[in-house]
Design a protein around this motif. Structure first.
Motif, PDB file in Angstrom:
ATOM      1  N   GLY A 159       0.810  -1.203   0.000  1.00 58.13           N
ATOM      2  CA  GLY A 159       0.000   0.000   0.000  1.00 58.13           C
ATOM      3  C   GLY A 159       0.848   1.259   0.000  1.00 58.13           C
ATOM      4  N   THR A 160       1.942   1.232   0.747  1.00 58.76           N
ATOM      5  CA  THR A 160       2.849   2.379   0.786  1.00 58.76           C
ATOM      6  C   THR A 160       3.480   2.626  -0.580  1.00 58.76           C
ATOM      7  OG1 THR A 160       3.335   1.972   3.112  1.00 58.76           O
ATOM      8  CG2 THR A 160       4.905   3.318   1.896  1.00 58.76           C
ATOM      9  N   GLU A 161       3.873   1.544  -1.242  1.00 58.14           N
ATOM     10  CA  GLU A 161       4.464   1.671  -2.581  1.00 58.14           C
ATOM     11  C   GLU A 161       3.435   2.140  -3.597  1.00 58.14           C
ATOM     12  OE1 GLU A 161       7.951  -1.743  -2.377  1.00 58.14           O
ATOM     13  OE2 GLU A 161       5.860  -2.364  -2.588  1.00 58.14           O
ATOM     14  N   LEU A 162       2.189   1.689  -3.449  1.00 55.50           N
ATOM     15  CA  LEU A 162       1.131   2.141  -4.349  1.00 55.50           C
ATOM     16  C   LEU A 162       0.883   3.635  -4.154  1.00 55.50           C
ATOM     17  CD1 LEU A 162      -1.143   1.685  -6.381  1.00 55.50           C
ATOM     18  CD2 LEU A 162      -2.602   0.952  -4.473  1.00 55.50           C
ATOM     19  N   ALA A 163       0.810   4.070  -2.900  1.00 55.41           N
ATOM     20  CA  ALA A 163       0.614   5.495  -2.633  1.00 55.41           C
ATOM     21  C   ALA A 163       1.735   6.325  -3.239  1.00 55.41           C
ATOM     22  CB  ALA A 163       0.524   5.727  -1.129  1.00 55.41           C
ATOM     23  N   ALA A 164       2.960   5.789  -3.207  1.00 54.53           N
ATOM     24  CA  ALA A 164       4.103   6.532  -3.757  1.00 54.53           C
ATOM     25  C   ALA A 164       3.954   6.732  -5.267  1.00 54.53           C
ATOM     26  CB  ALA A 164       5.399   5.794  -3.439  1.00 54.53           C
ATOM     27  N   LEU A 165       3.346   5.772  -5.956  1.00 52.35           N
ATOM     28  CA  LEU A 165       3.136   5.928  -7.396  1.00 52.35           C
ATOM     29  C   LEU A 165       2.223   7.114  -7.697  1.00 52.35           C
ATOM     30  CD1 LEU A 165       2.616   2.292  -8.775  1.00 52.35           C
ATOM     31  CD2 LEU A 165       4.719   3.653  -8.698  1.00 52.35           C
ATOM     32  N   PHE A 166       1.330   7.415  -6.759  1.00 52.10           N
ATOM     33  CA  PHE A 166       0.364   8.491  -6.965  1.00 52.10           C
ATOM     34  C   PHE A 166       0.744   9.748  -6.186  1.00 52.10           C
ATOM     35  CE2 PHE A 166      -1.866   4.742  -8.325  1.00 52.10           C
ATOM     36  CZ  PHE A 166      -2.598   5.184  -9.415  1.00 52.10           C
ATOM     37  N   ASP A 167       2.011   9.845  -5.833  1.00 50.70           N
ATOM     38  CA  ASP A 167       2.507  11.057  -5.180  1.00 50.70           C
ATOM     39  C   ASP A 167       2.704  12.117  -6.255  1.00 50.70           C
ATOM     40  OD1 ASP A 167       3.581  12.933  -3.536  1.00 50.70           O
ATOM     41  OD2 ASP A 167       5.520  11.946  -3.283  1.00 50.70           O
ATOM     42  N   HIS A 168       1.618  12.787  -6.585  1.00 50.65           N
ATOM     43  CA  HIS A 168       1.594  13.755  -7.678  1.00 50.65           C
ATOM     44  C   HIS A 168       1.000  15.054  -7.138  1.00 50.65           C
ATOM     45  CE1 HIS A 168       0.359  15.744 -11.397  1.00 50.65           C
ATOM     46  NE2 HIS A 168       1.096  14.895 -12.083  1.00 50.65           N
ATOM     47  N   PRO A 169       1.574  16.195  -7.461  1.00 54.16           N
ATOM     48  CA  PRO A 169       1.110  17.456  -6.867  1.00 54.16           C
ATOM     49  C   PRO A 169      -0.342  17.804  -7.183  1.00 54.16           C
ATOM     50  CG  PRO A 169       2.701  17.851  -8.646  1.00 54.16           C
ATOM     51  CD  PRO A 169       2.759  16.401  -8.325  1.00 54.16           C
ATOM     52  N   ARG A 170      -0.911  17.213  -8.218  1.00 55.26           N
ATOM     53  CA  ARG A 170      -2.291  17.552  -8.581  1.00 55.26           C
ATOM     54  C   ARG A 170      -3.310  16.597  -7.962  1.00 55.26           C
ATOM     55  NH1 ARG A 170      -3.828  17.547 -14.076  1.00 55.26           N
ATOM     56  NH2 ARG A 170      -5.316  19.186 -13.556  1.00 55.26           N
ATOM     57  N   LEU A 171      -2.841  15.571  -7.235  1.00 54.67           N
ATOM     58  CA  LEU A 171      -3.751  14.554  -6.700  1.00 54.67           C
ATOM     59  C   LEU A 171      -3.964  14.717  -5.204  1.00 54.67           C
ATOM     60  CD1 LEU A 171      -2.767  11.172  -8.422  1.00 54.67           C
ATOM     61  CD2 LEU A 171      -4.640  12.724  -9.000  1.00 54.67           C
ATOM     62  N   THR A 172      -5.203  14.514  -4.773  1.00 57.45           N
ATOM     63  CA  THR A 172      -5.548  14.431  -3.358  1.00 57.45           C
ATOM     64  C   THR A 172      -6.330  13.149  -3.144  1.00 57.45           C
ATOM     65  OG1 THR A 172      -5.718  16.840  -3.191  1.00 57.45           O
ATOM     66  CG2 THR A 172      -6.732  15.538  -1.437  1.00 57.45           C
ATOM     67  N   LEU A 173      -5.821  12.260  -2.277  1.00 57.83           N
ATOM     68  CA  LEU A 173      -6.503  10.998  -2.030  1.00 57.83           C
ATOM     69  C   LEU A 173      -7.833  11.240  -1.331  1.00 57.83           C
ATOM     70  CD1 LEU A 173      -3.657   8.586  -0.827  1.00 57.83           C
ATOM     71  CD2 LEU A 173      -4.746   8.675  -3.077  1.00 57.83           C
ATOM     72  N   VAL A 174      -8.856  10.510  -1.769  1.00 59.34           N
ATOM     73  CA  VAL A 174     -10.163  10.517  -1.126  1.00 59.34           C
ATOM     74  C   VAL A 174     -10.105   9.520   0.034  1.00 59.34           C
ATOM     75  CG1 VAL A 174     -12.616   9.997  -1.460  1.00 59.34           C
ATOM     76  CG2 VAL A 174     -11.308  11.147  -3.275  1.00 59.34           C
ATOM     77  N   GLU A 175     -10.688   9.887   1.177  1.00 59.69           N
ATOM     78  CA  GLU A 175     -10.699   8.972   2.324  1.00 59.69           C
ATOM     79  C   GLU A 175     -11.383   7.662   1.966  1.00 59.69           C
ATOM     80  OE1 GLU A 175      -9.271   9.195   5.242  1.00 59.69           O
ATOM     81  OE2 GLU A 175      -8.371  11.118   4.714  1.00 59.69           O
ATOM     82  N   PRO A 176     -10.873   6.513   2.443  1.00 64.07           N
ATOM     83  CA  PRO A 176      -9.809   6.340   3.432  1.00 64.07           C
ATOM     84  C   PRO A 176      -8.402   6.208   2.857  1.00 64.07           C
ATOM     85  CG  PRO A 176     -10.806   4.218   2.969  1.00 64.07           C
ATOM     86  CD  PRO A 176     -11.516   5.218   2.086  1.00 64.07           C
TER      87      PRO A 176
END
Length: 270
Positions: free
Chosen positions: A219-236
């Motif tokens: 999950g941590t590695e997946l989140a890192a793929l989407f570490d993009h300045p234009r993205l905000t993760l939706v909860e949770p």
């Protein structure tokens, strides 16, 4: 729906992810090599069919949510062999005018897509034979630009496809190319195979089998793929698909140890 591309030959001797996934979901559009591959994985991961089904239900929940948020355009990359209900059916149930472009790199998927992905005549449904590893080819395809208006919000769906993109393919760069093309107010939904909920013994056994064709990121590695300045993760945020908005999923919910897949939804901002 039409395609401007001619499909290449279908190699039935080599397992393909779309056809293997079809088999795991109980479909009939697969060959012996696909079934043998699925059985090898199932020997190490007995709940793989449950994982495939939970992944599918995540797609249903995400598309319904996005359609209810007013999203009327969907770009579904790595769609696989059509299984009902598919993205266009769920989106067009909310708004018949919804427009969907499907993308996959398996010629067999194209054959079925032409026959099955007709959709509501008030909307549009198209299919491209293309590969996530070439995002500019997808974005510049005349069929895509004919069906989708990239000046208006689009939902980019990457369901069970990113784990086939190895690190040496630079998945973050591929994703950035697609995300940068999306206007403000768009969304990205993704799922990804993970081994992090398994015992150490099962992790080692599955990794030896799976990593010949996939990259099972945490999950941590997946989140890192989407570490993009234009993205905000939706909860949770990044969560097992079995526990991602569980109140909207079929009950009872299986434990995360039985579902080797994470999911996320992110909004595209300025």
């Amino acid at each position: 729906m039409s395609s401007h591309q001619e499909s290449g030959p279908i190699d039935t001797s080599v397992a393909h992810p779309a056809r293997r996934y079809d088999y795991l979901l109980g479909g009939k559009d697969n060959f012996e090599a696909d079934r043998e591959s699925a059985h090898r994985i199932e020997e190490q991961m007995p709940t793989i069919r449950l994982t495939a089904q939970e992944n599918r239900w995540f797609l249903h929940r995400a598309v319904r949510f996005l359609a209810e948020q007013g999203i009327r355009q969907f770009l579904d990359v790595g769609t696989g062999i059509p299984t009902s209900p598919n993205t266009h059916q769920i989106a067009q149930e909310v708004d018949p005018g919804s427009r969907i472009v499907y993308v996959d790199n398996d010629p067999l998927v194209l054959v079925h897509a032409r026959a099955l992905l007709t959709g509501d005549p008030r909307g549009r449904t198209a299919y491209l034979e293309a590969d996530l590893r070439e995002p500019r080819t997808i974005l510049e395809d005349p069929q895509l630009t004919e069906v989708l208006d990239l000046d208006r919000p689009v939902a980019l769906l990457l369901i069970a496809v990113l784990h086939f993109i190895r690190d040496d393919d630079d998945p973050q760069r591929l994703l950035a190319t697609l995300i940068d093309a999306l206007p403000e107010g768009s969304y990205v939904a993704a799922t990804h195979v993970t081994l992090e909920y398994m015992s150490a013994e099962q992790f080692a056994a599955v990794r030896a089998t799976a990593e010949r064709q996939t990259a099972a990121r945490s999950g941590t590695e997946l989140a890192a793929l989407f570490d993009h300045p234009r993205l905000t993760l939706v909860e949770p945020g990044v969560q097992s698909v079995s526990q991602w908005w569980p109140q909207d999923a079929p009950q009872p919910r299986p434990p995360v140890e039985q579902v080797a897949c994470n999911g996320l939804l992110a909004r595209v901002g300025p």
